[in-house]
Design a protein around this motif. Sequence first.
Motif, PDB file in Angstrom:
ATOM      1  N   ILE A  24       0.865  -1.134   0.025  1.00  0.00           N
ATOM      2  CA  ILE A  24       0.015  -0.131  -0.134  1.00  0.00           C
ATOM      3  C   ILE A  24       0.893   1.147  -0.066  1.00  0.00           C
ATOM      4  O   ILE A  24       0.499   2.316  -0.743  1.00  0.00           O
ATOM      5  CB  ILE A  24      -0.950   0.136   1.107  1.00  0.00           C
ATOM      6  N   VAL A  25       1.965   1.219   0.838  1.00  0.00           N
ATOM      7  CA  VAL A  25       2.896   2.365   0.854  1.00  0.00           C
ATOM      8  C   VAL A  25       3.479   2.707  -0.413  1.00  0.00           C
ATOM      9  O   VAL A  25       3.494   3.755  -1.033  1.00  0.00           O
ATOM     10  CB  VAL A  25       3.900   2.160   1.981  1.00  0.00           C
ATOM     11  N   LEU A  26       4.107   1.475  -1.115  1.00  0.00           N
ATOM     12  CA  LEU A  26       4.844   1.681  -2.295  1.00  0.00           C
ATOM     13  C   LEU A  26       3.623   2.275  -3.567  1.00  0.00           C
ATOM     14  O   LEU A  26       4.091   3.106  -4.224  1.00  0.00           O
ATOM     15  CB  LEU A  26       5.207   0.300  -2.829  1.00  0.00           C
ATOM     16  N   LEU A  27       2.242   1.749  -3.290  1.00  0.00           N
ATOM     17  CA  LEU A  27       1.410   2.133  -4.340  1.00  0.00           C
ATOM     18  C   LEU A  27       1.096   3.693  -4.055  1.00  0.00           C
ATOM     19  O   LEU A  27       1.058   4.461  -5.186  1.00  0.00           O
ATOM     20  CB  LEU A  27       0.105   1.212  -4.478  1.00  0.00           C
ATOM     21  N   ALA A  28       1.073   4.001  -2.871  1.00  0.00           N
ATOM     22  CA  ALA A  28       0.796   5.327  -2.739  1.00  0.00           C
ATOM     23  C   ALA A  28       1.891   6.398  -3.161  1.00  0.00           C
ATOM     24  O   ALA A  28       1.660   7.560  -3.491  1.00  0.00           O
ATOM     25  CB  ALA A  28       0.607   5.621  -0.981  1.00  0.00           C
ATOM     26  N   VAL A  29       3.096   5.901  -2.682  1.00  0.00           N
ATOM     27  CA  VAL A  29       4.444   6.660  -3.191  1.00  0.00           C
ATOM     28  C   VAL A  29       4.468   6.750  -4.758  1.00  0.00           C
ATOM     29  O   VAL A  29       4.475   7.933  -5.282  1.00  0.00           O
ATOM     30  CB  VAL A  29       5.517   6.083  -2.527  1.00  0.00           C
ATOM     31  N   ARG A  30       4.146   5.793  -5.366  1.00  0.00           N
ATOM     32  CA  ARG A  30       4.052   5.789  -7.104  1.00  0.00           C
ATOM     33  C   ARG A  30       3.328   6.727  -7.589  1.00  0.00           C
ATOM     34  O   ARG A  30       3.301   7.600  -8.360  1.00  0.00           O
ATOM     35  CB  ARG A  30       3.977   4.445  -7.481  1.00  0.00           C
ATOM     36  N   HIS A  31       2.075   6.617  -6.944  1.00  0.00           N
ATOM     37  CA  HIS A  31       0.695   7.407  -7.367  1.00  0.00           C
ATOM     38  C   HIS A  31       1.103   9.228  -7.017  1.00  0.00           C
ATOM     39  O   HIS A  31       0.821   9.945  -8.038  1.00  0.00           O
ATOM     40  CB  HIS A  31      -0.431   7.115  -6.706  1.00  0.00           C
ATOM     41  N   SER A  32       1.814   9.399  -6.036  1.00  0.00           N
ATOM     42  CA  SER A  32       2.103  10.700  -5.646  1.00  0.00           C
ATOM     43  C   SER A  32       3.279  10.996  -6.515  1.00  0.00           C
ATOM     44  O   SER A  32       3.142  12.263  -6.986  1.00  0.00           O
ATOM     45  CB  SER A  32       2.634  10.896  -4.196  1.00  0.00           C
ATOM     46  N   LYS A  33       4.279  10.202  -6.813  1.00  0.00           N
ATOM     47  CA  LYS A  33       5.430  10.485  -7.940  1.00  0.00           C
ATOM     48  C   LYS A  33       4.738  10.743  -9.235  1.00  0.00           C
ATOM     49  O   LYS A  33       4.947  11.896  -9.797  1.00  0.00           O
ATOM     50  CB  LYS A  33       6.207   9.397  -7.899  1.00  0.00           C
ATOM     51  N   LYS A  34       3.687   9.897  -9.726  1.00  0.00           N
ATOM     52  CA  LYS A  34       3.288  10.399 -10.986  1.00  0.00           C
ATOM     53  C   LYS A  34       2.421  11.593 -11.013  1.00  0.00           C
ATOM     54  O   LYS A  34       2.365  12.341 -11.892  1.00  0.00           O
ATOM     55  CB  LYS A  34       2.398   8.899 -11.570  1.00  0.00           C
ATOM     56  N   LYS A  35       1.784  11.986  -9.971  1.00  0.00           N
ATOM     57  CA  LYS A  35       0.914  12.952  -9.620  1.00  0.00           C
ATOM     58  C   LYS A  35       2.043  14.149  -9.776  1.00  0.00           C
ATOM     59  O   LYS A  35       1.639  15.157 -10.423  1.00  0.00           O
ATOM     60  CB  LYS A  35       0.152  13.240  -8.416  1.00  0.00           C
ATOM     61  N   ARG A  36       2.982  14.236  -9.264  1.00  0.00           N
ATOM     62  CA  ARG A  36       3.905  15.404  -9.127  1.00  0.00           C
ATOM     63  C   ARG A  36       4.419  15.383 -10.566  1.00  0.00           C
ATOM     64  O   ARG A  36       4.703  16.654 -11.179  1.00  0.00           O
ATOM     65  CB  ARG A  36       4.971  15.284  -8.136  1.00  0.00           C
ATOM     66  N   GLU A  37       4.804  14.524 -11.255  1.00  0.00           N
ATOM     67  CA  GLU A  37       5.302  14.458 -12.559  1.00  0.00           C
ATOM     68  C   GLU A  37       4.328  15.024 -13.406  1.00  0.00           C
ATOM     69  O   GLU A  37       4.710  15.838 -14.326  1.00  0.00           O
ATOM     70  CB  GLU A  37       5.777  13.110 -13.171  1.00  0.00           C
TER      71      GLU A  37
END
Length: 365
Positions: A232-245
């Motif tokens: 869950i943490v990895l998915l949240a970090v990945r989603h946040s990273k893509k959102k920032r990109e």
Amino acid sequence: MTMKMKKLIAAVCAALCLCFAGTAALAEDSAQNTYTIEDAELSFTFAPEGDWYVLMRDNLEDNDFLFDYGQDADDLLSSLESGNIYFDAFDYDITCELVISSVYVGYPRSMKTLHSMDLDEIVDQMLGLEDLQDAGVRMNDYRLETVGGQEYLRLDFTRNADMETVYGRQYTTVVGGRIFNFTMTSYTGDELDSAMKVVLSDVLLSVQYTGGADWVAVAVVAAIFAVLVVLIVLLAVRHSKKKRERQAAVSALYGGVPPMAPYGQPAQPYAPQPGVPSAPPMAPYGQPAQPYAPQPGVPSAPPMAPYGQPAQPYAPQQNVPPAPAAERSAEQQGEAEEHSGHCCACGSPLKPGSHFCDQCGMRND
């Protein structure tokens, strides 16, 4: 190599062979005296001195006890199953008997779950005081005792059987929600002697509980939970990273986007960044849209090519001369007539009476 050295090597090899043979024989003898009860999730070693009868649920067909005492295998099996007995052994003189019984209760799960109770409550929880009294069992002594790293409730008891007093000692424990009883009974009319206690102690020291311990189940559940949390943490970090990109890409193209308004509040109007062209405002509903007016300094798109023909490459024109008079619109011609003293094409002053412009050569009538 000298003869003395050869003899020494031969002696060492012979000694090693004797050691290996003795170790193999000991292992084989130990394996023959090891009993595994899969249904009760239990294994132990039983190797007493002298001759003993051993009765188990799977060895009653050709057991010597049946022939010596004229017992029926089916009746004996029914007796073992009704008493939850998996192992029953006694010597040939029937001076003592060792019984191992087990039953699954679910709770308590282990001896640790009983540490909050006092000793009388533990006895009642594991053995049942009323059941003991109904069976004519009198408790002489009971205590908690650890044998072979496993905690047991030890009970010294007497029981009246056939007008005789029978003495016994029972060790009871619980592992994984299953209660195990190891009971040694003396039929001599006296308390257990040292040999009987040694037989019982040796069995308890060799016991291996093969069922999964409680901590294993807890560890498995904890590991699964930890893996889920990490995912869950990895998915949240990945989603946040893509959102920032995505936000960075939008900012690079349009100079940033306005922040989102809190839930239930109107969004703030978009303020274009300096140097970034903005689109024309949307026309009210039901009204035609206003024509797009290119911003100063922003090149306009080339005209669309007719259907089926390739589009012409766009080449912005610089210093484009005015269109001929024949191509000008009526509005432009009207404006030119209003300015009769100037050239209708370039606007330069005309000499009086001259019909041609000295600057562009355009005819002015």
